[in-house]
Scaffold this motif. Structure first.
Motif, PDB file in Angstrom:
ATOM      1  N   GLY A 534       0.811  -1.200   0.000  1.00 17.95           N
ATOM      2  CA  GLY A 534       0.000   0.000   0.000  1.00 17.95           C
ATOM      3  C   GLY A 534       0.850   1.258   0.000  1.00 17.95           C
ATOM      4  O   GLY A 534       2.030   1.251   0.365  1.00 17.95           O
ATOM      5  N   ALA A 535       0.197   2.366  -0.420  1.00 16.21           N
ATOM      6  CA  ALA A 535       0.935   3.627  -0.552  1.00 16.21           C
ATOM      7  C   ALA A 535       1.375   4.184   0.789  1.00 16.21           C
ATOM      8  O   ALA A 535       2.409   4.850   0.898  1.00 16.21           O
ATOM      9  N   GLU A 536       0.610   3.923   1.874  1.00 14.30           N
ATOM     10  CA  GLU A 536       0.958   4.499   3.176  1.00 14.30           C
ATOM     11  C   GLU A 536       2.274   3.958   3.708  1.00 14.30           C
ATOM     12  O   GLU A 536       3.042   4.680   4.334  1.00 14.30           O
ATOM     13  N   GLN A 537       2.568   2.696   3.492  1.00 13.71           N
ATOM     14  CA  GLN A 537       3.787   2.064   4.020  1.00 13.71           C
ATOM     15  C   GLN A 537       4.831   1.811   2.949  1.00 13.71           C
ATOM     16  O   GLN A 537       5.861   1.202   3.242  1.00 13.71           O
ATOM     17  N   GLY A 538       4.568   2.266   1.714  1.00 16.78           N
ATOM     18  CA  GLY A 538       5.519   1.987   0.642  1.00 16.78           C
ATOM     19  C   GLY A 538       6.884   2.582   0.894  1.00 16.78           C
ATOM     20  O   GLY A 538       7.910   1.921   0.686  1.00 16.78           O
ATOM     21  N   GLU A 539       6.935   3.856   1.360  1.00 22.25           N
ATOM     22  CA  GLU A 539       8.237   4.490   1.612  1.00 22.25           C
ATOM     23  C   GLU A 539       8.982   3.809   2.747  1.00 22.25           C
ATOM     24  O   GLU A 539      10.208   3.625   2.680  1.00 22.25           O
ATOM     25  N   GLN A 540       8.268   3.403   3.815  1.00 22.76           N
ATOM     26  CA  GLN A 540       8.941   2.739   4.932  1.00 22.76           C
ATOM     27  C   GLN A 540       9.495   1.386   4.505  1.00 22.76           C
ATOM     28  O   GLN A 540      10.610   1.011   4.871  1.00 22.76           O
ATOM     29  N   VAL A 541       8.709   0.641   3.712  1.00 27.17           N
ATOM     30  CA  VAL A 541       9.192  -0.665   3.233  1.00 27.17           C
ATOM     31  C   VAL A 541      10.425  -0.478   2.352  1.00 27.17           C
ATOM     32  O   VAL A 541      11.397  -1.235   2.448  1.00 27.17           O
ATOM     33  N   ALA A 542      10.409   0.540   1.478  1.00 31.98           N
ATOM     34  CA  ALA A 542      11.576   0.790   0.621  1.00 31.98           C
ATOM     35  C   ALA A 542      12.804   1.137   1.457  1.00 31.98           C
ATOM     36  O   ALA A 542      13.920   0.683   1.165  1.00 31.98           O
ATOM     37  N   ALA A 543      12.630   1.944   2.523  1.00 39.41           N
ATOM     38  CA  ALA A 543      13.763   2.279   3.382  1.00 39.41           C
ATOM     39  C   ALA A 543      14.314   1.046   4.088  1.00 39.41           C
ATOM     40  O   ALA A 543      15.533   0.859   4.211  1.00 39.41           O
ATOM     41  N   ASP A 544      13.415   0.150   4.553  1.00 39.82           N
ATOM     42  CA  ASP A 544      13.877  -1.084   5.197  1.00 39.82           C
ATOM     43  C   ASP A 544      14.607  -1.981   4.208  1.00 39.82           C
ATOM     44  O   ASP A 544      15.580  -2.663   4.569  1.00 39.82           O
ATOM     45  N   MET A 545      14.144  -2.002   2.946  1.00 39.03           N
ATOM     46  CA  MET A 545      14.843  -2.812   1.939  1.00 39.03           C
ATOM     47  C   MET A 545      16.251  -2.287   1.690  1.00 39.03           C
ATOM     48  O   MET A 545      17.209  -3.070   1.565  1.00 39.03           O
ATOM     49  N   GLU A 547      18.082  -0.716   3.829  1.00 34.61           N
ATOM     50  CA  GLU A 547      18.864  -1.075   5.017  1.00 34.61           C
ATOM     51  C   GLU A 547      19.346  -2.522   4.926  1.00 34.61           C
ATOM     52  O   GLU A 547      20.492  -2.831   5.271  1.00 34.61           O
ATOM     53  N   ALA A 548      18.475  -3.423   4.450  1.00 36.55           N
ATOM     54  CA  ALA A 548      18.876  -4.827   4.295  1.00 36.55           C
ATOM     55  C   ALA A 548      19.964  -4.965   3.247  1.00 36.55           C
ATOM     56  O   ALA A 548      20.889  -5.776   3.382  1.00 36.55           O
ATOM     57  N   LEU A 549      19.881  -4.182   2.149  1.00 38.71           N
ATOM     58  CA  LEU A 549      20.919  -4.235   1.119  1.00 38.71           C
ATOM     59  C   LEU A 549      22.260  -3.742   1.646  1.00 38.71           C
ATOM     60  O   LEU A 549      23.314  -4.243   1.275  1.00 38.71           O
ATOM     61  N   ALA A 550      22.241  -2.764   2.542  1.00 39.54           N
ATOM     62  CA  ALA A 550      23.490  -2.202   3.066  1.00 39.54           C
ATOM     63  C   ALA A 550      24.098  -3.063   4.161  1.00 39.54           C
ATOM     64  O   ALA A 550      25.315  -3.181   4.270  1.00 39.54           O
ATOM     65  N   SER A 551      23.267  -3.693   4.992  1.00 43.02           N
ATOM     66  CA  SER A 551      23.772  -4.448   6.130  1.00 43.02           C
ATOM     67  C   SER A 551      24.137  -5.880   5.800  1.00 43.02           C
ATOM     68  O   SER A 551      24.900  -6.513   6.535  1.00 43.02           O
ATOM     69  N   LEU A 552      23.618  -6.429   4.712  1.00 43.12           N
ATOM     70  CA  LEU A 552      23.879  -7.826   4.317  1.00 43.12           C
ATOM     71  C   LEU A 552      23.447  -8.807   5.394  1.00 43.12           C
ATOM     72  O   LEU A 552      24.001  -9.909   5.500  1.00 43.12           O
ATOM     73  N   ARG A 573      10.543 -10.540   6.562  1.00 41.89           N
ATOM     74  CA  ARG A 573      12.001 -10.649   6.648  1.00 41.89           C
ATOM     75  C   ARG A 573      12.604 -10.333   5.299  1.00 41.89           C
ATOM     76  O   ARG A 573      12.147 -10.847   4.287  1.00 41.89           O
ATOM     77  N   LEU A 574      13.650  -9.498   5.306  1.00 37.01           N
ATOM     78  CA  LEU A 574      14.313  -9.023   4.089  1.00 37.01           C
ATOM     79  C   LEU A 574      15.752  -9.514   4.095  1.00 37.01           C
ATOM     80  O   LEU A 574      16.461  -9.372   5.096  1.00 37.01           O
ATOM     81  N   LEU A 575      16.199 -10.089   2.958  1.00 35.11           N
ATOM     82  CA  LEU A 575      17.555 -10.646   2.853  1.00 35.11           C
ATOM     83  C   LEU A 575      18.140 -10.272   1.515  1.00 35.11           C
ATOM     84  O   LEU A 575      17.497 -10.437   0.469  1.00 35.11           O
ATOM     85  N   HIS A 576      19.390  -9.751   1.549  1.00 28.49           N
ATOM     86  CA  HIS A 576      20.108  -9.385   0.332  1.00 28.49           C
ATOM     87  C   HIS A 576      20.736 -10.638  -0.264  1.00 28.49           C
ATOM     88  O   HIS A 576      21.561 -11.310   0.359  1.00 28.49           O
ATOM     89  N   LEU A 577      20.358 -10.993  -1.517  1.00 28.59           N
ATOM     90  CA  LEU A 577      20.929 -12.146  -2.225  1.00 28.59           C
ATOM     91  C   LEU A 577      22.038 -11.620  -3.116  1.00 28.59           C
ATOM     92  O   LEU A 577      21.795 -11.148  -4.225  1.00 28.59           O
ATOM     93  N   ALA A 578      23.281 -11.660  -2.619  1.00 25.79           N
ATOM     94  CA  ALA A 578      24.421 -11.106  -3.355  1.00 25.79           C
ATOM     95  C   ALA A 578      25.094 -12.198  -4.151  1.00 25.79           C
ATOM     96  O   ALA A 578      25.636 -13.158  -3.592  1.00 25.79           O
ATOM     97  N   GLY A 579      25.083 -12.079  -5.480  1.00 28.44           N
ATOM     98  CA  GLY A 579      25.811 -12.999  -6.348  1.00 28.44           C
ATOM     99  C   GLY A 579      25.259 -14.411  -6.411  1.00 28.44           C
ATOM    100  O   GLY A 579      25.980 -15.328  -6.778  1.00 28.44           O
ATOM    101  N   VAL A 580      23.991 -14.633  -6.061  1.00 23.98           N
ATOM    102  CA  VAL A 580      23.456 -16.002  -6.096  1.00 23.98           C
ATOM    103  C   VAL A 580      23.115 -16.429  -7.509  1.00 23.98           C
ATOM    104  O   VAL A 580      22.963 -17.614  -7.785  1.00 23.98           O
TER     105      VAL A 580
END
Length: 819
Positions: A534-545, A547-552, A573-580
């Protein structure tokens, strides 16, 4: 009888030095002759004279005082020998309440050495001081180093004190231990004179002792020129040592004109023979370098130019490589000479060895990689690593010296291995090994120049080949893994989606994720996180994503997703898949969400039930505590009625118990901190009822009255303090009116109680000790840092102020939340 002014005037007319001494024998006044003898500060001069004369003078002064006070003749004074050769004879006379000391000075003994004249004639700075540090004599050269007429060694600059062997008000230990036969103590230091010139001074010190008296004699010499010369020699030698160069000149008729420098690393002994080269003996030459060393010796004897490199084994420095150049020359007049320059080329030799070791190490590394590497020179194949030998199924000796085309399959004339000029582009070709195995490789060829000798440069080809079959197998395994992942994602009961790492767009999702969003998979693919949540939480979800990309690491969040008239809670739960997906594939972000709406609702219900049960228990406990405290207060009142002798104490205890009961009564049915205004009103009412008197109350602060509260831990101590302060004011007001007001502002709360009366003389609140009643109880209960109590006299009234600041008082959570 003359008064003091007349006596002073008469003493000034006396030609001999006369001192007026106090009862402790310190100088009070001095006539002009005494000031000329002891200096302008006669008191300080008398103190230094006593210190220099030592125990003989002190003992005579003590005995003379005793004898004169008892009416006896004083003992004769010991003769004092002054530094300038004069002698002083002292006489002590009683002039109550003081003493008069008369000194008769006799000229110096003409047979003694004229020390003053010697000091004046000496061009070197010289100074004479006693063991206490008092300066007895100094010459003009010394005054030029330290102007200002110092009278003590402590008055000199610190560096000059150190040069003179004076440290912390005493001579150095080395001077104190000096014997007559010992040489003088020598000190050196760099000193900046008053003209700003830097001078290197050397001092010769002697502590002379005679008849129990010690004198310090110091003579200073300026060694600045010698120091600069030595520094220049050191810099030159350091430069030669850093350059690792040895210099020498040889003349047939005179031999070596300049031997090797002192301290040279190549000097093996104090004696050097004519046949040696700058201290390099045959015994330290490595056996393998002896032929070169002999060639050098022959060139020296014949005067031929030569350049020789040889190795020596130095006893301290170990193995060193030397390069010696012999250059014959001719001086003026036709004399022949030979200049010899020896360089330490150990670093260059070590560098060459390091290059060889590095090349060998690189070969070892290349031999261990999985890429097949083949080097080809003008004569054919020169080297193959282990992967290439395994790839072609042959050994290096089988193909050494043959062209690269021998490794290509038969009948393929267009094969890249047959090209005369290799292409630098990547090529892909089929190969057949000696064992019959066919396979495809991808590779390239690099051409590099190589030095095969002086002025000879050839071209070398290096082929790097990668077995594609293994990569194809890996790609097939990757495709299988992706297919398995796709099946797992589709069949999982969780909402799963894959997002591109850069844009966060949805690239894949399962049916559960589409159901969560309430849209079809086709509508969601390529959309942003707002399409799922939804539009109300879209920005927060994008920010959390992001954060997951930066923290690995796995990032866990909970989102509330509206669904029609209701909302569902999703644990995500968000997980960065690096090089899979391989190096060429873009990075992905995995999102896994589960519906925990019912679970969270059940947890909230359990939490609310627990809170309600706790509040009910707390209210019941507070109610029972209040009833019990009121029962205790009633019992104490009954005892007070039966026992009048203890009634005042019991009534004070009843007031304290009632104050505590009032706090627990206010806590019944309340949750959180207590409003301070309610506690204030309850305590004032309780005290009025107990004392049977009415007080004037007021409150200022408006809306802030309901904003300030008492924490649970501070409610009872502050309530007891208010009870004690108000009761104390009523007790000492003698029936007069007592005013009590509550003042609230943005920084805190102030309770002010004013009653007629007067404080005891010298009253200080800090002198009241902590106790169980009255001001002692208040000081014991109030917090130290957040409560300020003052008790002052203002005209005919006593003003008591209690200031409370956080954390003793806090803001009301209810009003804070509403604001």
């Amino acid at each position: 009888m003359f008064g003091p002014p007349a006596s002073a005037a008469l003493l000034d007319l006396v030609s001999d030095p006369v001192l007026t001494l106090r009862a402790d024998l310190s100088a009070l006044r001095a006539n002009p002759a005494a000031r000329e003898w002891l200096g302008a500060d006669a008191a300080e001069g008398w103190r230094l004279l006593r210190h220099a004369a030592g125990m003989r003078l002190e003992a005579w002064l003590r005995d003379a005082v005793i004898a004169l006070d008892s009416g006896r003749q004083p003992p004769p004074a010991p003769p004092l020998k002054l530094a300038d050769g004069q002698r002083a004879t002292l006489q002590l006379v009683r002039d109550r309440p003081n003493w008069l000391l008369h000194a008769r000075l006799s000229p110096a003994d003409p047979g003694e050495p004229p020390l003053v004249e010697w000091l004046a004639l000496s061009p070197l700075p010289a100074v004479l001081a006693d063991a206490s540090g008092a300066l007895l004599r100094r010459n003009a050269a010394f005054d030029a180093l330290s102007p200002g007429s110092p009278r003590h060694l402590n008055d000199l600059p610190d560096l000059l004190q150190a040069l003179l062997g004076w440290h912390h008000g005493a001579p150095l230990a080395a001077l104190a231990a000096q014997r007559l036969q010992d040489p003088p103590l020598v000190t050196e230091a760099e000193f900046v004179d008053p003209q700003g010139r830097q001078r290197w001074l050397q001092a010769r010190l002697r502590l002379w002792r005679h008849h129990g008296r010690s004198l310090l004699l110091a003579i200073l010499e300026d060694h600045s020129t010698l120091h600069e010369r030595d520094l220049a020699h050191q810099q030159l030698e350091a430069l030669m040592d850093t350059a690792a160069v040895g210099l020498a000149t040889f003349q047939p008729e005179a031999g070596w004109l300049k031997a090797h420098r002192k301290g040279s690393p190549f000097k093996t002994g104090a004696k050097q023979s004519i046949g040696s080269l700058q201290g390099i003996h045959r015994e330290i030459v490595e056996p393998g370098s002896l032929p070169e060393f002999e060639r050098l010796q022959r060139a020296l004897k014949k005067g031929d130019p030569v350049e020789v490199r040889y190795a020596v084994r130095h006893p301290e420095l170990g193995r060193r490589w030397l390069l010696t150049r012999v250059t014959p020359g001719q001086l003026a007049g036709g004399r022949r000479t030979t200049s010899v320059v020896t360089l330490d080329v150990t670093a260059q030799a070590q560098a060459e060895n390091a290059l060889l070791l590095r090349a060998e190490s690189e070969r070892t590394v290349l031999d261990s990689v999985l890429v097949g590497i083949v080097t080809v020179g003008p004569e054919g194949i020169e080297w193959m690593n282990r992967s290439a030998r395994r790839m072609f199924g042959c050994e290096l000796d089988d193909v050494r010296g043959q062209p690269m085309g021998v490794l290509a399959p038969e009948g393929e004339s267009e094969h890249p291995f047959h090209r005369a000029e290799p292409s630098h582009d990547v090529f892909e070709c089929r190969l057949r090994g000696r064992d019959g195995r066919e396979f495809w490789v991808i590779g390239n060829a690099v051409q590099t120049p190589r030095e095969d000798g002086p002025g000879l440069v050839t071209q070398q080809l290096t082929y790097a080949l990668l077995d594609i079959d293994r990569r194809r197998q890996a790609e097939a395994q990757s495709r299988q893994a992706q297919a398995s992942l796709a099946r797992i994602i589709e069949a999982a009961p969780l909402a799963i989606s894959l997002h591109e790492a850069q844009s966060l767009r949805i690239v894949k999702l399962n049916q559960t994720a589409a159901t969560m969003a309430g849209r079809s998979e086709a509508q969601l693919l390529g959309g942003s996180p707002a399409a799922l949540f939804g539009a109300e939480q879209g920005e927060q979800v994008a920010a959390d994503m992001r954060e997951a990309l930066a923290s690995l690491t796995v990032v866990q969040r909970e989102y509330r997703v509206p669904t029609g008239q209701t909302a569902r809670m999703w644990d995500t739960r968000l997980l960065h898949l690096a090089g899979v997906s391989g190096d060429d594939a873009p990075e992905l972000l995995l999102l896994v969400a589960s519906d925990v709406t019912e679970q969270r609702a059940a947890e909230q219900a359990r939490l609310q039930a627990a809170i309600s049960q706790r509040e009910l228990l707390v209210r019941e406990v507070h109610h029972r505590i209040k009833n019990n405290l009121q029962g205790v207060a009633g019992l104490l009142q009954q005892i007070a009625a039966r026992r009048p002798e203890v009634a005042p104490v019991l009534r004070e205890a009843v007031g304290q118990v009632q104050a505590i009961a009032q706090v627990y009564g206010l806590q019944v049915g309340a949750s959180g901190p207590l409003v301070l205004k309610r506690v204030f009103d309850a305590i004032v009412g309780s005290v009025q009822r107990q004392q049977g008197r009415i007080t004037t109350t007021a409150a200022e602060g408006g809306a802030l009255m309901a904003d300030w509260c008492l924490p649970e831990a501070e409610a009872i101590p502050i309530a007891l303090s208010l009870n004690e302060l108000l009761g104390n004011a009523l007790k000492h007001s003698d029936g007069a009116q007592v005013r009590c007001q509550l003042l609230c502002d943005l920084t805190g709360v102030t309770v002010e109680i004013v009653n007629p009366g007067r404080l005891p003389e010298g009253f200080a609140l800090q002198n009241i000790r902590s106790g169980v009643s009255g001001l002692g109880l208040v000081r014991a209960l109030l917090p130290r840092r957040s409560a300020i109590l003052s008790l002052e006299q203002h005209h005919e009234n006593v003003v008591c102020r209690l200031e409370l600041i956080p954390p003793s008082v806090v803001h009301n959570p209810a009003t804070k939340a509403s604001s």
